[in-house]
Design an enzyme around this catalytic site. Structure first.
Site, PDB file in Angstrom:
ATOM      1  N   ASP A 227      41.106  39.898  41.002  1.00 45.48           N
ATOM      2  CA  ASP A 227      42.318  39.085  40.984  1.00 45.48           C
ATOM      3  C   ASP A 227      41.974  37.679  41.479  1.00 45.48           C
ATOM      4  OD1 ASP A 227      45.555  39.490  40.870  1.00 45.48           O
ATOM      5  OD2 ASP A 227      44.973  37.965  42.355  1.00 45.48           O
ATOM      6  N   ILE A 228      42.356  36.662  40.697  1.00 42.51           N
ATOM      7  CA  ILE A 228      42.077  35.277  41.086  1.00 42.51           C
ATOM      8  C   ILE A 228      42.996  34.890  42.246  1.00 42.51           C
ATOM      9  CG2 ILE A 228      42.022  32.881  40.307  1.00 42.51           C
ATOM     10  CD1 ILE A 228      41.573  33.946  37.463  1.00 42.51           C
ATOM     11  N   ASN A 235      48.978  27.137  38.960  1.00 39.95           N
ATOM     12  CA  ASN A 235      49.952  26.832  37.913  1.00 39.95           C
ATOM     13  C   ASN A 235      51.030  25.885  38.414  1.00 39.95           C
ATOM     14  OD1 ASN A 235      48.852  28.327  35.778  1.00 39.95           O
ATOM     15  ND2 ASN A 235      49.870  30.213  36.416  1.00 39.95           N
ATOM     16  N   ASP A 244      45.184  27.996  32.636  1.00 37.74           N
ATOM     17  CA  ASP A 244      44.463  28.641  31.530  1.00 37.74           C
ATOM     18  C   ASP A 244      42.964  28.343  31.600  1.00 37.74           C
ATOM     19  OD1 ASP A 244      46.826  29.661  30.615  1.00 37.74           O
ATOM     20  OD2 ASP A 244      47.066  28.211  28.977  1.00 37.74           O
ATOM     21  N   GLU A 270      46.496  37.135  36.046  1.00 35.87           N
ATOM     22  CA  GLU A 270      45.205  36.679  36.556  1.00 35.87           C
ATOM     23  C   GLU A 270      44.328  37.840  36.999  1.00 35.87           C
ATOM     24  OE1 GLU A 270      48.081  36.487  40.107  1.00 35.87           O
ATOM     25  OE2 GLU A 270      48.133  36.403  37.925  1.00 35.87           O
TER      26      GLU A 270
END
Length: 366
Positions: A227-228, A235, A244, A270
């Site tokens: 997971d980022i 965002n 993106d 993500e």
């Protein structure tokens, strides 16, 4: 005039039968009775001498070539409108040359010259016919170097064969195009367009097979969830286009790392998942730590602000020895490890253990 009565030719064909039974008789010109016999054959025949002059042409050859018998009598066979070869390469030249080199002394025995040769002939109306030519030389006659040319009109058969080959080629092309379309469709259905990773649907289809293989063969299987970190703030602060870019950058790093050992799936948002066959928990944990370190050195520039975004990931790792009864349970265990990694401060690797198993998590822990 009454026609001669003859027995039916054997399986060897009209030309062999004709050479062995009729032509070996001594003659100066083709007898009338012989002409009547030859006219009964559906196959075209020319009898020529050593200077390639036509001594006789039967009715069938006249129909095939589209000319009268008077037009052929005494004429050089080379003077006819052959479209596909030089005179020296034509079969009757080859037969005469071969027989003279061989210095044939056997009398009355036809010399076979091999398979049919295809030649194109142009008729008076400019239509073209594909003719199958076979030539034999006949020895022991009063006229030297007599040859019999058998002519079969192969236009229809060869046209049909060419059409069939073209049809088969088009079928092959259509099959290849269909396979390409199917592959493109498969990619549309199973591949994430943004990151190039396999998507959640593909994971659902393939994970069960990996689980069954691991169960049946008694081999290790590990699930890793990535997971980022702080992706929502990326965002919010830099825009979804930059978000993106971050997703593509992380996905590219993961696909490069696992190119030869496991498949990378975009699990959602993500979050990414990797199914790692033939690796136990310790091996997978070591790989996960290297991936975490590699990603922590990634930086993604924001095109609108010129700021550089430092990227990190949190990772959860579990293998099938943790007690999962299904592959879905194992993925859920890896997801709980991911929650624990977030709770522990992010940018870390958490393997499944008692602490994770007993912990209670909330969605806000992400």
């Amino acid at each position: 005039m009454a026609r001669s009565t003859i027995d039916s030719p054997p399986r060897g064909g009209y030309l062999s039968w004709l050479s062995e039974r009729i032509l070996p008789k001594r003659f100066v010109a083709v007898p009338i009775e012989l002409g009547e016999v030859l006219d009964r054959f559906p196959e075209g025949f020319l009898i020529i001498d050593g200077r390639f002059r036509i001594l006789f042409a039967n009715e069938a050859i006249c129909q095939i070539l589209g000319v009268s018998r008077d037009h052929l009598d005494g004429r050089s066979v080379d003077s006819l409108k052959w479209c596909t070869s030089m005179p020296r390469n034509r079969p009757w030249h080859e037969v005469l040359h071969t027989s003279r080199l061989a210095n044939v002394t056997t009398h009355g025995i036809p010399i076979a010259v091999g398979d049919e040769q295809l030649m194109v002939f142009e008729r008076g109306d400019r239509s073209r016919r594909l003719l199958a030519i076979t030539v034999r030389e006949i020895t022991g006659l009063s006229i030297p170097d007599v040859m019999v040319i058998s002519v079969r009109d192969a236009t229809v058969a060869e046209t049909y064969r060419a059409e069939m080959e073209d049809l088969l080629a088009r079928v092959r092309r259509s099959r290849e195009e269909a396979q390409q379309c199917n592959e493109q469709l498969r990619q549309l259905v199973t591949q994430d367009a943004l990151t190039g990773c396999e998507n959640r649907r593909s994971l659902d289809e393939k994970a069960e097979s990996l689980w069954n293989t691991s169960t049946n063969e008694g081999k290790p299987l590990t699930c890793m969830m990535f997971d980022i970190d702080h992706f929502k703030s990326v965002n919010d602060n830099f825009g979804h286009a930059t978000g993106d870019d971050v997703l593509r950058c992380v996905a590219s790093s993961l696909r490069h790392t696992f190119a030869n050992v496991g498949q990378v799936y975009r699990y959602g948002g993500e979050e990414f998942c990797v199914m790692l066959p033939d690796h136990d928990l310790n091996e997978s944990r070591s790989i996960a730590e290297k991936v975490r370190s590699t990603v922590s050195h990634l930086s993604v520039p924001c095109p609108t602000t010129n700021e550089v975004i430092q990227v990190t990931v949190s990772i959860g790792v579990v293998d099938r020895k943790a007690g999962a009864m299904t592959v879905a349970e194992m993925i859920d265990q890896a997801d709980k490890c991911l929650y624990m990694a977030k709770r522990n401060g992010r940018n870390c690797v958490v393997p499944y253990g008692p602490e994770v198993a007993s912990a209670k998590f909330r969605s806000t822990d992400r």
